[in-house]
Design a protein around this motif. Structure first.
Motif, short mmCIF file in Angstrom:
data_model
loop_
_atom_site.label_atom_id
_atom_site.label_comp_id
_atom_site.label_asym_id
_atom_site.label_seq_id
_atom_site.Cartn_x
_atom_site.Cartn_y
_atom_site.Cartn_z
N ARG A 1 8.26 5.37 0.33
CA ARG A 1 9.23 4.95 1.35
C ARG A 1 9.64 6.13 2.23
O ARG A 1 9.81 5.99 3.45
CB ARG A 1 10.47 4.33 0.69
N ILE A 2 9.83 7.29 1.62
CA ILE A 2 10.19 8.48 2.38
C ILE A 2 9.06 8.85 3.35
O ILE A 2 9.30 9.16 4.52
CB ILE A 2 10.51 9.64 1.43
N VAL A 3 7.83 8.80 2.86
CA VAL A 3 6.68 9.12 3.73
C VAL A 3 6.64 8.19 4.93
O VAL A 3 6.41 8.62 6.07
CB VAL A 3 5.37 9.04 2.92
N ARG A 4 6.86 6.90 4.68
CA ARG A 4 6.79 5.92 5.78
C ARG A 4 7.92 6.10 6.78
O ARG A 4 7.80 5.69 7.94
CB ARG A 4 6.85 4.49 5.22
N ALA A 5 9.02 6.72 6.37
CA ALA A 5 10.20 6.80 7.23
C ALA A 5 10.12 7.91 8.27
O ALA A 5 10.92 7.90 9.21
CB ALA A 5 11.44 7.01 6.36
N VAL A 6 9.21 8.88 8.09
CA VAL A 6 9.19 10.04 8.98
C VAL A 6 7.78 10.33 9.48
O VAL A 6 6.80 9.86 8.90
CB VAL A 6 9.75 11.30 8.26
N ASP A 7 7.71 11.13 10.53
CA ASP A 7 6.43 11.51 11.12
C ASP A 7 6.00 12.92 10.75
O ASP A 7 5.00 13.41 11.28
CB ASP A 7 6.49 11.39 12.65
N VAL A 8 6.75 13.59 9.88
CA VAL A 8 6.39 14.95 9.45
C VAL A 8 5.78 14.88 8.06
O VAL A 8 6.00 13.92 7.31
CB VAL A 8 7.62 15.88 9.46
N PRO A 9 4.99 15.90 7.67
CA PRO A 9 4.38 15.90 6.34
C PRO A 9 5.44 15.93 5.25
O PRO A 9 6.49 16.57 5.38
CB PRO A 9 3.55 17.20 6.34
N VAL A 10 5.15 15.24 4.15
CA VAL A 10 6.05 15.19 3.00
C VAL A 10 5.30 15.63 1.76
O VAL A 10 4.20 15.15 1.47
CB VAL A 10 6.60 13.77 2.79
N SER A 11 5.92 16.56 1.03
CA SER A 11 5.43 16.95 -0.29
C SER A 11 6.39 16.36 -1.33
O SER A 11 7.58 16.21 -1.05
CB SER A 11 5.39 18.48 -0.41
N ALA A 12 5.87 16.03 -2.50
CA ALA A 12 6.69 15.35 -3.51
C ALA A 12 6.70 16.12 -4.82
O ALA A 12 5.65 16.57 -5.30
CB ALA A 12 6.18 13.94 -3.74
N ASP A 13 7.89 16.24 -5.39
CA ASP A 13 8.02 16.77 -6.75
C ASP A 13 7.74 15.63 -7.71
O ASP A 13 8.53 14.69 -7.84
CB ASP A 13 9.44 17.31 -6.94
N LEU A 14 6.62 15.72 -8.42
CA LEU A 14 6.22 14.69 -9.37
C LEU A 14 6.31 15.19 -10.80
O LEU A 14 5.57 14.74 -11.68
CB LEU A 14 4.82 14.18 -9.04
N GLU A 15 7.23 16.13 -11.02
CA GLU A 15 7.55 16.62 -12.35
C GLU A 15 6.27 17.04 -13.08
O GLU A 15 5.48 17.80 -12.54
CB GLU A 15 8.36 15.55 -13.09
N GLY A 16 6.04 16.54 -14.28
CA GLY A 16 4.84 16.93 -15.02
C GLY A 16 3.70 15.95 -14.90
O GLY A 16 2.73 16.01 -15.66
#
Length: 243
Positions: free
Chosen positions: A78-93
């Motif tokens: 949802r965050i990726v779809r909301a913006v036009d800039v690159p998104v990196s995600a913390d996916l823990e382990g």
């Protein structure tokens, strides 16, 4: 293990943001916890964003480290779809997923990068086994995802610079684009910068050095973990009290 940075597309653009920066101008990546906060940061002019697992967990009603994988992937998408800039995600382990399955799920979200940590239940994971898992993940993405390898020595009570460097080097050999020694003291950054041949991610704590100083110490990338979510929550408490 062979490293490749030749993948075209958004991940390569994101990689370029980490390199060739002046020491006092590291890449500052604020951490959105939902689509609305992501839009605020993007509209402020930040070139990319990096979600914090703790902030996303709080937005979904979970304690950090207890978000079901399905809900985390959906929130990140949802965050990726909301913006036009690159998104990196913390996916823990990596939620216990095999490397290839995790890679497929990550690619489905549309993120350009991930944080993957080497801390697990009971302490640090075996570094060599974790490096092999990272290498398999990297190969499965075809280089289309920027891999930020979080080193949890200082989080897990192993404050040994030699062990931090050893793990960081293993993860770089596995294909990591960046190394993130979370909670390492700032004065360790020059040592890591000299020993590790990829950009370094530093955590900007509220009582620590500002981003420009962390950059001069050797960090190319600055993230805030849950700090910005905490500040927003405090501001909302003030608004609620005024109401």
């Amino acid at each position: 293990m062979t490293r490749s940075h030749g993948a075209a597309g958004p991940a390569q653009v994101f990689r370029a943001l980490h390199r060739g920066r002046a020491p006092e101008d590291p890449l500052v990546l604020p951490g959105p916890w939902d689509a609305a906060s992501a839009r605020v940061f993007a509209e402020a002019g930040f070139p990319a964003l990096a979600t914090p697992s703790a902030g996303v967990a709080a937005s979904l009603g979970y304690e950090d480290g207890h978000t079901p994988a399905e809900e985390m992937f959906a929130a990140v998408a949802r965050i990726v779809r909301a913006v036009d800039v690159p998104v990196s995600a913390d996916l823990e382990g990596g939620y216990g997923l095999p490397a290839k399955e995790l890679a497929a799920r990550v690619l489905d979200t549309g993120v350009v990068g991930v944080n993957l940590e080497d801390g697990g239940e009971g302490g640090l994971r075996d570094a060599a086994a974790h490096a092999d898992w990272l290498a398999e993940f990297r190969a499965a993405t075809g280089g289309a995802v920027f891999l930020n390898a979080r080193v949890d020595t200082y989080v897990r009570g192993v404050p040994d610079p030699r062990e931090t460097v050893r793990r960081a080097r293993l993860y770089v050999e596995a294909g990591a684009d960046c190394v993130y020694p979370l909670l390492a003291p700032p004065d360790l950054l020059p040592v890591l910068r000299a020993e590790v041949d990829v950009p370094l991610n530093a955590f900007a704590s509220p009582d620590g050095p500002p981003p420009a100083e962390l950059g001069r110490l050797g960090a190319a990338r600055i993230t805030y973990g849950p700090v910005l979510h905490h500040r927003a929550t405090e501001a909302l408490r003030d608004i609620a009290a005024a109401l």
